[in-house]
Scaffold this motif. Structure first.
Motif, short mmCIF file in Angstrom:
data_model
loop_
_atom_site.label_atom_id
_atom_site.label_comp_id
_atom_site.label_asym_id
_atom_site.label_seq_id
_atom_site.Cartn_x
_atom_site.Cartn_y
_atom_site.Cartn_z
N ILE A 28 0.85 -1.19 0.00
CA ILE A 28 0.00 0.00 0.00
C ILE A 28 0.89 1.24 0.00
O ILE A 28 1.80 1.36 0.83
CB ILE A 28 -0.91 0.02 1.24
CG1 ILE A 28 -1.77 -1.25 1.30
CG2 ILE A 28 -1.80 1.26 1.24
CD1 ILE A 28 -2.44 -1.47 2.63
N ILE A 29 0.64 2.13 -0.92
CA ILE A 29 1.33 3.42 -0.96
C ILE A 29 0.31 4.50 -0.64
O ILE A 29 -0.73 4.60 -1.30
CB ILE A 29 1.99 3.67 -2.33
CG1 ILE A 29 3.05 2.59 -2.60
CG2 ILE A 29 2.61 5.06 -2.38
CD1 ILE A 29 3.71 2.71 -3.96
N THR A 30 0.62 5.29 0.39
CA THR A 30 -0.36 6.27 0.87
C THR A 30 0.34 7.54 1.34
O THR A 30 1.51 7.49 1.77
CB THR A 30 -1.18 5.68 2.03
OG1 THR A 30 -2.10 6.65 2.52
CG2 THR A 30 -0.27 5.27 3.18
N PRO A 31 -0.33 8.68 1.28
CA PRO A 31 0.22 9.87 1.93
C PRO A 31 0.41 9.62 3.42
O PRO A 31 -0.37 8.89 4.04
CB PRO A 31 -0.86 10.94 1.67
CG PRO A 31 -1.56 10.47 0.43
CD PRO A 31 -1.56 8.98 0.53
N LYS A 32 1.43 10.20 3.99
CA LYS A 32 1.78 9.92 5.38
C LYS A 32 0.67 10.29 6.36
O LYS A 32 0.57 9.72 7.45
CB LYS A 32 3.06 10.66 5.76
CG LYS A 32 2.94 12.18 5.76
CD LYS A 32 4.24 12.84 6.20
CE LYS A 32 4.09 14.37 6.28
NZ LYS A 32 5.34 15.02 6.74
N ASP A 33 -0.19 11.23 5.99
CA ASP A 33 -1.27 11.66 6.89
C ASP A 33 -2.28 10.55 7.17
O ASP A 33 -3.05 10.63 8.13
CB ASP A 33 -2.00 12.86 6.30
CG ASP A 33 -1.12 14.10 6.23
OD1 ASP A 33 -0.10 14.14 6.95
OD2 ASP A 33 -1.45 15.02 5.45
N TYR A 34 -2.29 9.50 6.33
CA TYR A 34 -3.30 8.44 6.47
C TYR A 34 -2.71 7.14 7.02
O TYR A 34 -3.38 6.11 7.01
CB TYR A 34 -3.95 8.17 5.11
CG TYR A 34 -4.64 9.37 4.51
CD1 TYR A 34 -5.85 9.83 5.01
CD2 TYR A 34 -4.07 10.04 3.43
CE1 TYR A 34 -6.49 10.93 4.45
CE2 TYR A 34 -4.70 11.14 2.86
CZ TYR A 34 -5.90 11.58 3.38
OH TYR A 34 -6.53 12.67 2.83
N ILE A 35 -1.47 7.18 7.50
CA ILE A 35 -0.82 5.95 7.96
C ILE A 35 -1.66 5.24 9.03
O ILE A 35 -1.89 4.03 8.96
CB ILE A 35 0.59 6.25 8.52
CG1 ILE A 35 1.52 6.68 7.39
CG2 ILE A 35 1.16 5.02 9.23
CD1 ILE A 35 2.91 7.09 7.88
N GLY A 36 -2.11 5.98 10.03
CA GLY A 36 -2.88 5.37 11.12
C GLY A 36 -4.15 4.69 10.64
O GLY A 36 -4.46 3.56 11.05
N ASP A 37 -4.90 5.37 9.78
CA ASP A 37 -6.16 4.81 9.28
C ASP A 37 -5.91 3.57 8.41
O ASP A 37 -6.66 2.60 8.48
CB ASP A 37 -6.91 5.86 8.46
CG ASP A 37 -7.46 6.98 9.34
OD1 ASP A 37 -7.70 6.72 10.54
OD2 ASP A 37 -7.65 8.09 8.82
N VAL A 38 -4.85 3.61 7.60
CA VAL A 38 -4.53 2.48 6.74
C VAL A 38 -4.15 1.26 7.58
O VAL A 38 -4.60 0.13 7.32
CB VAL A 38 -3.40 2.84 5.76
CG1 VAL A 38 -2.88 1.59 5.05
CG2 VAL A 38 -3.89 3.86 4.74
#
Length: 213
Positions: A28-38
């Protein structure tokens, strides 16, 4: 060894030594702001954390080992939802791993609906059973007889709903008189509904469970 491709192929518990399900490595590649939710989503989907690294100051690559069954149902849609559409997903097969999977059957009016049977992890069986029975209760039209909706694992019912029958006021034309007369009429109606329940059938579409309100 038996390869199970559909719920109807699932053998009875007494015939099984162990069950294995396919696992994949999800990237999964995601913006850092969504790490917790991911990570919360991946853990909820029975994922096992493997690695995380920043590929840029603002983007993170997270790797999980996850059951394929959790990926193919709704994981990608949920991932897009919690990341405002910015996350991406890729996965590849890892191997089969032992798992506590069971078959969840759905019964409508006492009849098993094979199209609604599913193979699911034991921890999620009760929740899934409740969701399916409650949804069917809202979507199946009322009948002239009571309709029961059950979710069962083998012979054990884990969730149950009922659709009440239409009720006709058969005493509307009775004015005054002995109360026992009204009771006799109501008992006759009750007896008739019991008979109707034994022989009554109705048509419904399996698409009820997938239809969106």
């Amino acid at each position: 060894m038996i390869e199970v491709k559909r719920s109807s192929d699932f053998p009875s518990q007494e015939k099984m030594l162990k069950i294995e399900e396919p696992y994949v490595e999800a990237t999964i590649i995601t913006p850092k702001d969504y790490i917790g939710d991911v990570m919360k989503l991946a853990n909820h989907k029975r994922g096992n954390f493997k690695d995380m690294q920043y590929i840029s100051p603002e983007r993170v690559e997270i790797k999980y080992a996850m059951p394929l069954s959790e990926i193919i149902v709704d994981f990608f849609n949920l991932l897009k939802s919690i990341t405002s559409g910015f996350a991406s997903l890729d996965y590849e097969f890892l191997k089969y791993r032992p798992s506590d999977m069971i078959k969840l059957d759905i019964l409508v009016a006492g009849e098993k609906v094979d199209e609604l049977s599913t193979i699911i992890h034991k921890e999620k069986a009760y929740q899934m059973g409740r969701e399916v029975t409650q949804r069917l209760r809202k979507l199946i039209p009322r009948q002239n007889f009571e309709v029961s909706i059950q979710a069962a694992i083998g012979k054990r019912v884990v969730a149950k709903e009922r659709i009440a029958p239409f009720r006709k006021d058969v005493t509307a034309g009775l004015y005054g008189g002995d109360i026992t007369r009204k009771r006799k009429v109501l008992e006759k109606q009750k007896s008739g509904k019991k008979k109707m329940k034994r022989i009554g059938t109705f048509s419904y579409s399996v698409s009820y469970i997938w239809r969106r309100d």
